[in-house]
Design an enzyme around this catalytic site. Structure first.
Site, PDB file in Angstrom:
ATOM      1  N   ASP A   1       7.604  -1.038  -4.394  1.00 36.80           N
ATOM      2  CA  ASP A   1       6.390  -1.842  -4.156  1.00 36.80           C
ATOM      3  C   ASP A   1       5.662  -2.067  -5.488  1.00 36.80           C
ATOM      4  OD1 ASP A   1       5.565   0.807  -4.515  1.00 36.80           O
ATOM      5  OD2 ASP A   1       3.980   0.716  -2.992  1.00 36.80           O
TER       6      ASP A   1
ATOM      7  N   ASP B   1       6.543   1.656 -10.449  1.00 40.13           N
ATOM      8  CA  ASP B   1       7.760   1.043  -9.905  1.00 40.13           C
ATOM      9  C   ASP B   1       8.410   0.137 -10.947  1.00 40.13           C
ATOM     10  OD1 ASP B   1       7.412   1.298  -6.612  1.00 40.13           O
ATOM     11  OD2 ASP B   1       5.524   1.114  -7.684  1.00 40.13           O
TER      12      ASP B   1
ATOM     13  N   ASN C   1       1.678  -0.771  -2.467  1.00 40.25           N
ATOM     14  CA  ASN C   1       0.623  -0.936  -3.470  1.00 40.25           C
ATOM     15  C   ASN C   1      -0.125  -2.255  -3.273  1.00 40.25           C
ATOM     16  OD1 ASN C   1       1.007   1.477  -4.886  1.00 40.25           O
ATOM     17  ND2 ASN C   1       2.708   0.614  -6.042  1.00 40.25           N
TER      18      ASN C   1
ATOM     19  N   THR D   1      10.727   4.172  -3.764  1.00 39.15           N
ATOM     20  CA  THR D   1       9.562   4.534  -4.585  1.00 39.15           C
ATOM     21  C   THR D   1       8.304   3.907  -3.970  1.00 39.15           C
ATOM     22  OG1 THR D   1       9.850   2.638  -6.052  1.00 39.15           O
ATOM     23  CG2 THR D   1      10.994   4.658  -6.675  1.00 39.15           C
TER      24      THR D   1
ATOM     25  N   PHE E   1       0.160   8.840  -1.357  1.00 39.71           N
ATOM     26  CA  PHE E   1       0.079   7.431  -0.946  1.00 39.71           C
ATOM     27  C   PHE E   1       1.306   6.934  -0.164  1.00 39.71           C
ATOM     28  CE2 PHE E   1       0.953   2.922  -1.692  1.00 39.71           C
ATOM     29  CZ  PHE E   1      -0.188   2.347  -1.162  1.00 39.71           C
ATOM     30  N   ASN E   2       2.518   7.125  -0.676  1.00 35.66           N
ATOM     31  CA  ASN E   2       3.693   6.536  -0.019  1.00 35.66           C
ATOM     32  C   ASN E   2       3.901   7.099   1.383  1.00 35.66           C
ATOM     33  OD1 ASN E   2       4.260   4.926  -2.223  1.00 35.66           O
ATOM     34  ND2 ASN E   2       5.744   6.360  -3.109  1.00 35.66           N
TER      35      ASN E   2
ATOM     36  N   ASP F   1       7.166   7.009 -10.197  1.00 35.42           N
ATOM     37  CA  ASP F   1       8.410   6.503  -9.608  1.00 35.42           C
ATOM     38  C   ASP F   1       9.668   6.700 -10.461  1.00 35.42           C
ATOM     39  OD1 ASP F   1       7.000   5.808  -7.345  1.00 35.42           O
ATOM     40  OD2 ASP F   1       6.685   3.738  -7.971  1.00 35.42           O
TER      41      ASP F   1
END
Ligand code: BDR
Ligand code: CA
Length: 311
Positions: free
Chosen positions: A9, A14, A38, A123, A164-165, A239
């Site tokens: 993302d 990334d 993101n 990622t 976050f992910n 990432d």
């Protein structure tokens, strides 16, 4: 080389993960798939095209995937990555396009047709990967392993407990950790060992290439966000750590552990509950990254950008 697909993302970190995967001779980057995280999937897909264009990465198919998490609305990270998802540098107009069809279909095709099992490197939120495993369960046997950036053995960065992910799509992460596919989790506890200090930024600048400058600008923008939001003097380059683990497992030391994703919890939804001491009596379902060889990591990362810039 190990065949891999990056599901991402972009996203500042990334972007560097894509560069590392495209340039390092230890891996063969078969495709880049994108997902909402993101930023919206329209923006992360445009950013993947921008990154491949500026880095001269051609012949790697890019496909767009899910626009929102499985169950909950999307909440982007514009505070960290800006309105574009990749604020900071000025990018040339993208000259590489996406391939038609959904990212999950491209992943399925690659897994079915590639002669060897393929390693997936997510990622980003795990929406595409969960959908792949649900829609095409027979694919699981064609995945060599899933080496993901997400979660943490410690605290979170989106809530006190959640990274976050995983927080962005906890149900998807839960499907991945319970899939039976070998999973390696590179969480915040290890990615916070990959701090882009001014010395590191200077190494990218010193390459003297357009791409080196773009990387330095990405890290500078990312660094100001970390400074503002978390008071951290240097930003963690999350990432690429997952890519580095595939490139050379010795760069990222792991321990086996049972990992559960908290789906409820009054204050802890999206937390990764990591149990290396076996309190829960469950067999390990993941390798959990605990330590980074910083020098080897940055040498590979800067080396990749140098190699791309020289093309
Ligand atoms: C993760 O969240 C995103 O903002 C980064 O790109 C990384 O994948 C770190 O928590
Ligand atoms: Ca990311």
């Amino acid at each position: 080389p190990v065949p891999i697909v990056i599901d991402c993302d972009p996203g500042h970190d990334d972007a560097l993960a894509i560069m590392l995967a495209a340039a390092d001779p230890a891996v063969d980057l078969l495709a880049v798939t994108t997902v909402a995280g993101n930023q919206t999937v329209e923006k992360t897909t445009l950013n993947a095209r921008r990154v491949c264009t500026v880095a001269g990465i051609t012949g790697v198919p890019i496909a767009a995937g899910c626009a929102r998490p499985l169950l909950q609305p999307l909440a982007v990270a514009a505070d960290v990555h800006g309105e574009s998802g990749l604020d900071g540098p000025r990018f040339p107009a993208p000259s590489v396009d996406v391939v038609p069809g959904h990212a999950v279909e491209l992943l399925h095709r690659i897994l079915t047709e590639h002669p060897e099992p393929v390693t997936l490197v997510p990622t980003a939120p795990l929406t595409n990967i969960a959908l792949l495993l649900t829609r095409y369960p027979e694919c699981a046997g064609r995945i060599r392993e899933i080496v993901l950036m997400g979660g943490s053995t410690e605290r979170g960065n989106r809530t006190p407990a959640a990274e976050f992910n995983v927080y962005t799509d906890p149900e998807a992460a839960d499907i991945v950790f319970r899939s039976g596919v070998p999973v390696t989790m590179c969480g915040l506890n290890v990615t916070h060992q990959a701090l882009a200090t001014p010395e590191i930024v200077a190494r990218f600048e010193a390459l003297g290439t357009e791409l080196g400058t773009v990387c330095a600008e990405l890290l500078t923008f990312f660094g100001s966000a970390y400074q503002r939001l978390w008071g951290m003097p240097h930003p963690p380059l999350h990432d690429p750590v997952a890519v580095a683990r595939v490139i050379d497992p010795a760069i990222v030391e792991c321990v086996d552990a049972y990992v559960a994703v908290e789906l409820r919890g009054t204050h802890t939804r999206g937390a990764t509950v990591v149990d290396p001491h076996g309190y829960l009596g469950r067999p390990a379902n993941a390798r959990v990254a605990v330590a980074l060889d910083r020098e080897a990591f940055w040498d590979r990362m800067v080396g990749a950008v140098a190699a791309l810039g020289a093309r």
